[in-house]
Design an enzyme around this catalytic site. Structure first.
Site, short mmCIF file in Angstrom:
data_model
loop_
_atom_site.label_atom_id
_atom_site.label_comp_id
_atom_site.label_asym_id
_atom_site.label_seq_id
_atom_site.Cartn_x
_atom_site.Cartn_y
_atom_site.Cartn_z
N TYR A 28 0.83 -1.20 0.00
CA TYR A 28 0.00 0.00 0.00
C TYR A 28 0.87 1.26 0.00
O TYR A 28 0.64 2.20 -0.76
CB TYR A 28 -0.92 -0.02 1.22
CG TYR A 28 -1.73 1.24 1.44
CD1 TYR A 28 -2.73 1.61 0.55
CD2 TYR A 28 -1.48 2.05 2.54
CE1 TYR A 28 -3.47 2.76 0.75
CE2 TYR A 28 -2.22 3.20 2.76
CZ TYR A 28 -3.22 3.56 1.86
OH TYR A 28 -3.95 4.70 2.06
N GLU A 50 -11.33 6.36 5.66
CA GLU A 50 -10.69 7.11 6.74
C GLU A 50 -11.63 7.24 7.94
O GLU A 50 -11.21 7.16 9.09
CB GLU A 50 -10.25 8.50 6.26
CG GLU A 50 -9.10 8.49 5.27
CD GLU A 50 -7.77 8.06 5.87
OE1 GLU A 50 -7.66 7.96 7.10
OE2 GLU A 50 -6.83 7.82 5.08
N TRP A 58 -4.96 0.99 10.49
CA TRP A 58 -5.16 1.04 9.04
C TRP A 58 -5.03 -0.36 8.43
O TRP A 58 -5.68 -0.66 7.43
CB TRP A 58 -4.16 2.01 8.41
CG TRP A 58 -4.42 2.22 6.95
CD1 TRP A 58 -3.61 1.89 5.92
CD2 TRP A 58 -5.61 2.77 6.35
NE1 TRP A 58 -4.21 2.22 4.71
CE2 TRP A 58 -5.44 2.75 4.95
CE3 TRP A 58 -6.80 3.28 6.87
CZ2 TRP A 58 -6.40 3.22 4.06
CZ3 TRP A 58 -7.77 3.76 5.98
CH2 TRP A 58 -7.57 3.72 4.60
#
Length: 206
Positions: A28, A50, A58
């Site tokens: 990522y 988010e 995350w």
């Protein structure tokens, strides 16, 4: 790990510690994080994820991202904007995503706000253009992890403006994370192999 917080991988490339060990996070970081997102659907997906990430790691969100995309119709704003009670209950029963009712409802609300933005006389373009209009004059150039900001005057202004347009779960810290993820600011550490690769900022700012 160096004193800056960078880790040199087996490929000889320097990355922050969070993007060094886990292959999912590393990929990522290397391919997506910090690259410009300028389309409405892409920006809506990032905005939604988010919000779901708030209070979670995350990595958790990335692992669930394929399921999120299925559950939310690939984050097409028109699709999500039409979700009603039945769809919300379906999502609450979906173990593949983060089952938080407030965040699910916020995603539906934000999809509806995204659709309205298209016809807002005070907005040129749609969601992506609106978010990008808060790009600062220059980007941070952190040399250590401690120097990476978590908010900015622009992220606060963006947060305020989105709330005025009917969005929710868009606090200034979350909006700064969105700006980092979509290339609006470059907070890659100076010394990272990804610093300055977005094409948004000249080398003068890196």
């Amino acid at each position: 790990m160096s004193s800056t917080g960078l880790v040199t991988g087996d490929d000889g490339r320097a990355r922050p510690a969070w993007a060094s060990a886990n292959p999912l996070l590393r990929d990522y970081y290397d391919t997506e994080w910090g690259m410009p997102v300028r389309d409405e659907q892409g920006m809506f997906e990032r905005l939604s994820l988010e919000a779901f990430q708030s209070g979670l790691s995350w990595e958790t969100i990335l692992r669930k991202r394929p399921a999120f995309r299925v559950a939310f119709g690939a984050f097409a704003p028109d699709v999500v904007a039409d979700f009603g009670d039945a769809e919300v209950e379906r999502l609450m029963a979906d173990a593949g995503i983060v089952r938080n009712r407030r965040k699910i409802l916020a995603t539906v609300t934000n999809a509806q706000a995204t659709v309205r933005l298209r016809d807002d006389p005070d907005v040129v373009g749609g969601l992506a253009e609106f978010v990008w209009s808060f790009q600062p004059a220059e980007t941070p150039a952190p040399r250590t992890v401690a120097e990476i900001p978590t908010t900015s005057p622009e992220s606060l202004a963006l947060s305020t403006a989105l709330k005025q347009k009917g969005f929710t779960f868009v606090g200034s810290t979350t909006m700064f994370a969105l700006m980092e993820a979509t290339g609006i600011v470059d907070t890659h550490l100076v010394g990272s192999h990804r610093r300055g690769t977005s094409g948004v900022w000249s080398t003068d700012h890196s």
